[in-house]
Write a protein that holds these residues in place. Structure first.
Motif, short mmCIF file in Angstrom:
data_model
loop_
_atom_site.label_atom_id
_atom_site.label_comp_id
_atom_site.label_asym_id
_atom_site.label_seq_id
_atom_site.Cartn_x
_atom_site.Cartn_y
_atom_site.Cartn_z
N ILE A 27 0.83 -1.21 0.00
CA ILE A 27 0.00 0.00 0.00
C ILE A 27 0.87 1.26 0.00
O ILE A 27 0.68 2.17 -0.80
CB ILE A 27 -0.94 0.00 1.23
N ARG A 28 1.85 1.28 0.88
CA ARG A 28 2.62 2.51 1.09
C ARG A 28 3.63 2.74 -0.04
O ARG A 28 3.74 3.85 -0.55
CB ARG A 28 3.34 2.44 2.43
N SER A 31 1.94 3.64 -3.59
CA SER A 31 2.15 5.04 -3.16
C SER A 31 0.98 5.60 -2.35
O SER A 31 0.63 6.78 -2.47
CB SER A 31 2.40 5.94 -4.39
N GLY A 32 0.37 4.74 -1.54
CA GLY A 32 -0.69 5.20 -0.65
C GLY A 32 -2.07 5.28 -1.29
O GLY A 32 -3.04 5.64 -0.60
N ARG A 33 -2.19 4.93 -2.55
CA ARG A 33 -3.53 4.94 -3.18
C ARG A 33 -4.42 3.89 -2.52
O ARG A 33 -3.96 2.80 -2.20
CB ARG A 33 -3.41 4.65 -4.68
#
Lengths: 115, 147
Positions: free
Chosen positions: B54-55, B59-61
Motif C-alpha cells: 500500500i505505502r 504510493s498510498g492509493r
C-alpha cells in the motif's frame, strides 16, 4: 489516499512530564494519529515522557517507527522516554527488531514515574 | 502453484482493511494448528507485506487491488500465503531488511517478515506487479529476537 484512523490516547500529567496511554491496535492506519499526538505533547517540552502500552494489543513497524521518533525527539531535547506495561505482542516486535535494548522499558506507570 | 488455494481474498489497498485481514489470518492459522504466538507472527508478516504494498507499491492509493491466497500445507504441515498486486515492480534482489544497528524510524517491515516466516520469496509477476510467497511450518524453530 488511505485515510488515517484516529487513536484514542489518554494523557496524565506528571510533576516532570506526561503519561500517554494509547488504546487499540497501532498499525499503518492508526500510527499517523499517534505520531501527531506524540508530536503535540513534545511541543510542551516534557522532561519525562511515559508511553503506557497496556492498552495496545498489537503494533506493526509503523507503530514502532512512531516510538523511535518519540525516542529521538526526547533525546534531542534532553528528556527521558520510558515505555511501560508492554503487552506480549508489542514486546515481541520490539525484541525481533532488537529495540528492546534501545528503549527504557519498565513494568508499569509507577515504575516509569520513579525511574 | 499446483492446486487451488484453500482461501482467497481480494482487497482494496486501504489501511483500514489491515485489521480485519489480521483477524482472519490468526483464525485460519490457529485452525491449522499454530499456537497463539506463531499465529500472531504470521499475521504480523502479512500485515507488513500489505503495508509495504500500500505505502510503497501503490504510493498510498486506496483504490488498487491486492490478492491474498492461503494454502494449508501437508508433509510438512504448515501454511503458505501468497500476496499479489499490480504495484510498481521492484528488483527482488533489492528488497532487504535494513541494518538493525542503525536506530531510526522505518525500514523494519522486511526484517520482520523474514524473521517471522520460514520461507520468503519476492518476485516480479509476468503480468505486472509483485508476488510475495510466504511459508511457515508447524513445529519449526521459534522466532528469535535479532542477534
Amino acid at each position: 489516499m488511505s485515510k488515517s484512523v484516529s487513536v484514542t490516547i489518554q494523557s496524565e500529567k506528571l510533576p516532570d512530564g506526561v503519561v500517554l496511554a494509547p488504546s487499540g491496535e497501532i498499525d499503518l492506519s492508526r500510527s499517523p494519529s499517534m505520531r501527531a499526538q506524540v508530536a503535540e505533547v513534545m511541543k510542551t517540552a516534557p522532561k519525562r515522557l511515559v508511553i503506557d502500552l497496556s492498552g495496545v494489543p498489537y503494533m506493526d513497524s509503523s507503530g514502532v517507527a512512531t516510538l523511535v521518533e518519540a525516542l529521538q525527539s526526547t533525546r534531542k531535547c534532553g528528556a527521558k522516554l520510558l515505555l511501560c506495561a508492554l503487552t506480549p505482542r508489542v514486546r515481541s516486535i520490539l525484541e525481533i527488531s532488537r529495540l528492546d535494548t534501545v528503549f527504557t522499558i519498565v513494568a508499569d506507570r509507577a515504575a516509569a514515574s520513579s525511574d | 502453484m499446483s492446486h487451488s488455494p484453500d482461501l482467497s481474498i481480494q482487497m482494496l489497498s486501504r489501511t483500514s482493511l489491515l485489521a480485519p485481514v489480521r483477524c482472519m489470518l490468526v483464525s485460519f492459522a490457529e485452525r491449522i494448528g499454530f499456537d497463539e504466538t506463531a499465529s500472531g507472527h504470521i499475521a504480523l508478516a502479512v500485515d507488513e507485506a500489505l503495508a509495504n504494498v500500500i505505502r510503497h507499491g501503490y504510493s498510498g492509493r486506496d483504490d488498487c487491488r491486492v490478492w491474498l491466497h492461503f494454502w494449508e500445507l501437508h508433509e510438512p504441515a504448515g501454511l503458505r500465503i501468497v500476496v499479489e498486486d499490480y504495484a510498481r515492480q521492484v528488483d527482488p534482489e533489492l528488497i532487504r531488511g535494513r541494518d538493525l544497528s542503525d536506530i531510526r524510524p522505518g525500514g523494519l517491515g522486511v526484517h520482520l517478515i523474514r524473521s517471522t516466516m520460514d520461507s520468503v520469496r519476492f518476485e516480479k509477476r509476468r503480468e505486472g506487479g509483485m508476488r510475495l510467497t510466504l511459508e511457515k511450518l508447524l513445529g519449526a524453530a521459534p522466532v528469535q529476537s535479532a542477534a
